[in-house]
Design an enzyme around this catalytic site. Structure first.
Site, PDB file in Angstrom:
ATOM      1  N   CYS A 151      -7.579  -1.877  -4.380  1.00 28.12           N
ATOM      2  CA  CYS A 151      -6.122  -1.710  -4.332  1.00 28.12           C
ATOM      3  C   CYS A 151      -5.420  -3.058  -4.402  1.00 28.12           C
ATOM      4  O   CYS A 151      -4.442  -3.222  -5.119  1.00 28.12           O
ATOM      5  CB  CYS A 151      -5.702  -0.976  -3.061  1.00 28.12           C
ATOM      6  SG  CYS A 151      -5.950   0.795  -3.133  1.00 28.12           S
ATOM      7  N   ARG A 194     -12.650  -0.124  -1.354  1.00 28.28           N
ATOM      8  CA  ARG A 194     -11.526   0.528  -2.010  1.00 28.28           C
ATOM      9  C   ARG A 194     -10.237  -0.268  -1.776  1.00 28.28           C
ATOM     10  O   ARG A 194      -9.430  -0.436  -2.673  1.00 28.28           O
ATOM     11  CB  ARG A 194     -11.382   1.980  -1.526  1.00 28.28           C
ATOM     12  CG  ARG A 194     -10.383   2.773  -2.347  1.00 28.28           C
ATOM     13  CD  ARG A 194     -10.924   2.992  -3.769  1.00 28.28           C
ATOM     14  NE  ARG A 194      -9.874   3.309  -4.725  1.00 28.28           N
ATOM     15  CZ  ARG A 194      -9.109   2.406  -5.338  1.00 28.28           C
ATOM     16  NH1 ARG A 194      -9.254   1.126  -5.091  1.00 28.28           N
ATOM     17  NH2 ARG A 194      -8.203   2.787  -6.211  1.00 28.28           N
ATOM     18  N   HIS A 200       1.141   4.989  -1.771  1.00 32.28           N
ATOM     19  CA  HIS A 200       0.539   6.066  -0.982  1.00 32.28           C
ATOM     20  C   HIS A 200       1.484   6.699   0.040  1.00 32.28           C
ATOM     21  O   HIS A 200       1.108   7.636   0.719  1.00 32.28           O
ATOM     22  CB  HIS A 200      -0.746   5.557  -0.326  1.00 32.28           C
ATOM     23  CG  HIS A 200      -1.774   5.188  -1.357  1.00 32.28           C
ATOM     24  ND1 HIS A 200      -2.415   6.136  -2.111  1.00 32.28           N
ATOM     25  CD2 HIS A 200      -2.203   3.988  -1.807  1.00 32.28           C
ATOM     26  CE1 HIS A 200      -3.244   5.527  -2.962  1.00 32.28           C
ATOM     27  NE2 HIS A 200      -3.129   4.230  -2.816  1.00 32.28           N
ATOM     28  N   CYS A 257       0.864  -1.188   0.000  1.00 30.00           N
ATOM     29  CA  CYS A 257       0.000   0.000   0.000  1.00 30.00           C
ATOM     30  C   CYS A 257       0.898   1.235   0.000  1.00 30.00           C
ATOM     31  O   CYS A 257       0.655   2.218  -0.700  1.00 30.00           O
ATOM     32  CB  CYS A 257      -0.887   0.039   1.239  1.00 30.00           C
ATOM     33  SG  CYS A 257      -1.900  -1.427   1.493  1.00 30.00           S
TER      34      CYS A 257
END
Lengths: 104, 281, 155
Positions: free
Chosen positions: B242, B238, B200, B196
């Site tokens: 991802c 969401r 991000h 992740c």
């Protein structure tokens, strides 16, 4: 088809700022239903009229290229707080809707 | 043991640099958040922390002005209105959601997910709503059923607008769940071998093809979102997206892995105001 | 006369037919004003749409300001705002040039309505968004490119 239409009208100086949100699928007739694979028939608002204090200020023709749940904003000079705003629409299937508010 | 895991993670994340390396010394949720905030703000000194609630929009004025134009009169207002009716409709026993949630359901979303010591696990706001339903003899909603749970929470979360996100992980068990979420966030996965954090954290503010990537701080405050003004999506949905985008098998929504991830991820937004429900592209 | 009336009711009539219908007393002016302009909206290209709007070679004007994104967040909902500073503006039409049917809306303004319209439109691909303004019997135009990309992270 009685999904509510929302209108907000406020004064900025001597100009009324009117914002309208209509509830409508605005189907173009080109979209296929994900489940059935069939084309979803065209279904969209074609005509919108608005009056402020009884006088027509906007008379619009819309196509299916307007987004789902259409938004319209317009400005009217010479209106005043307390004037009644009425908005009408009709679609290609003959459905109609109307809503009104007073300018805040 | 904890140091070992973190050490491994950091080895896998060579690009992350010193800022986050410092975490392993005194790992604490607030310490983690501050280190990450420092990393972003030193990289992007012109973006104010309060604007992180806008995600990628904070990095692009053209996108933000579209958001503002759409949020002025959101096309999804009637959906949120449906959620209000669901919220106000009493259960068969006459009780309501507000009678079984803390503080009548007002200004509570920023406390979730929370660690429930009695249950020994993380409880999301959706879990709390379902607990409320089952305690009153109603069937639980499916977490990813947008017509029920989605629409209900699109309204319910507006009752917490303005509340400051305030996720706590203080007990050993809570910290363990938090660390598990952190492991999911920083651990590489999928055929693309991305974490992740690869997008991000390390690449927040950069473009991935045409997409401007959002920072992890500020991610959790505004769900569910109406993508394209129409398509309702929850935070865990969401996450599911991802996982699929890095070609990993997503863990089940509402399961321990997802809930712990949401717990950790939400705590990164501590101190930022909640706002539901919003438009995203 | 019956055939004419049927044409009008089908919405298949052009502006001139409507004018005849008004003259013939078939339609009251208030109804005619809102009658949906099928030829303009069904047109598959900008030229035909303009013809349907009774516009030919409009003059480029810097007094028309189009506020639309450089890159659309989502092609299904692109905010577009048109301001016409041209005195006596009576209508604003909005076209997305590369849409299958480019004409999106035609807004006739009266009774103190300013030269301003704000709406949200669908765009299938990167294209010029064009505004056509009528004022004092003349027509004017301006355009702005809006890029449309597929996908989106939505975080």
């Amino acid at each position: 088809m009685a999904e509510p239409m929302r209108i907000r009208a406020t004064m900025t100086g001597d100009v009324a700022d009117v914002k309208v949100l209509m509830n409508h699928p605005m189907e173009t007739g080109q979209r296929k239903d994900a489940k059935t694979g069939q084309l979803v028939p065209a279904h969209f608002i074609q005509e919108v009229t608005a009056t402020v204090g009884g006088a027509t200020v906007l008379s619009a023709n819309l196509g299916s290229g307007v987004s789902k749940n259409p938004y319209l904003g317009f400005k009217v000079k010479g209106a005043k707080a307390g004037d009644k705003v009425v908005v009408n629409w009709s679609d290609n299937k003959g459905d109609k809707n109307t809503a009104e508010t007073t300018i805040a | 043991m904890k140091k070992q895991i973190i050490g491994k993670l950091l080895m896998g994340m060579a690009g992350l640099g010193m800022a986050l390396g410092a975490i392993s010394v005194h790992a604490s949720p607030e310490g983690d958040r501050q280190e990450l905030a420092k990393y972003y703000t030193s990289k992007y000194p012109n973006i104010k922390m309060e604007d992180y609630v806008y995600g990628a929009l904070a990095f692009d004025a053209d996108s933000k002005s579209q958001y503002d134009a759409i949020m002025e009169f959101p096309p999804f207002e009637s959906e949120v209105e449906k959620g209000r009716k669901m919220w106000d409709t009493p259960f068969k026993n006459g009780k309501t959601y507000s009678s079984c949630l803390p503080n009548g359901g007002n200004q509570i979303a920023g406390n979730y997910p929370m660690f429930d010591e009695a249950k020994g696990k993380v409880v999301t706001l959706q879990d709390a709503i379902n607990d409320c339903r089952t305690a009153n003899g109603e069937a639980a909603y499916k977490l990813n059923d947008m017509k029920t749970m989605g629409v209900l929470t699109s309204y319910m979360r507006t009752l917490s607008n303005g509340m400051i996100m305030n996720i706590k992980a203080e007990t050993p068990k809570a910290v363990a769940a938090y660390e598990d979420g952190k492991k999911t966030f920083y651990g590489r996965k999928g055929q693309l071998n991305f974490a992740c954090a690869s997008c991000h954290v390390q690449n927040a503010g950069n473009r991935l093809r045409s997409e401007l990537i959002s920072p992890a701080i500020g991610h959790a405050v505004h769900w569910p979102v109406f993508r394209g003004g129409d398509n309702l999506v929850t935070l865990q949905q969401r996450y599911d997206g991802c996982f699929k985008q890095v070609r990993a098998v997503p863990p089940p929504q509402g399961g321990t892995t997802m809930n712990n991830l949401e717990y950790f991820h939400s705590s990164l937004s501590n101190g930022l105001p909640m706002k539901a429900s919003v438009f995203r592209k | 006369m019956n055939a004419l009336r049927r044409n009008v009711l089908k919405g298949a009539a052009g502006a001139s037919t409507v004018a005849i219908a008004v003259a013939a007393g078939l339609l009251k002016p208030t109804q005619a004003m809102a009658a949906w302009n099928a030829p303009a909206f069904d047109a598959k290209n900008v030229g035909a749409a303009m013809k349907g709007l009774d516009v030919s070679s409009p003059a480029d004007s810097k007094d028309i300001v189009i506020k639309a994104p450089d890159i659309a967040e989502n092609g299904a909902v692109v905010p577009v705002e048109v301001t016409s500073k041209i005195a006596g503006t009576t209508s604003i039409a909005i076209l997305a040039e590369k849409n299958g049917t480019p004409l999106v809306g035609n807004f006739t303004l009266s009774g103190g309505a300013q030269g301003f319209i704000s709406t949200r439109i669908k765009m299938g691909q990167t294209s010029l968004v064009r505004a056509v303004v009528k004022a004092g019997g003349k027509s004017y135009t301006a355009a702005k490119e809006v890029k449309v990309t597929i996908g989106g992270c939505g975080g």
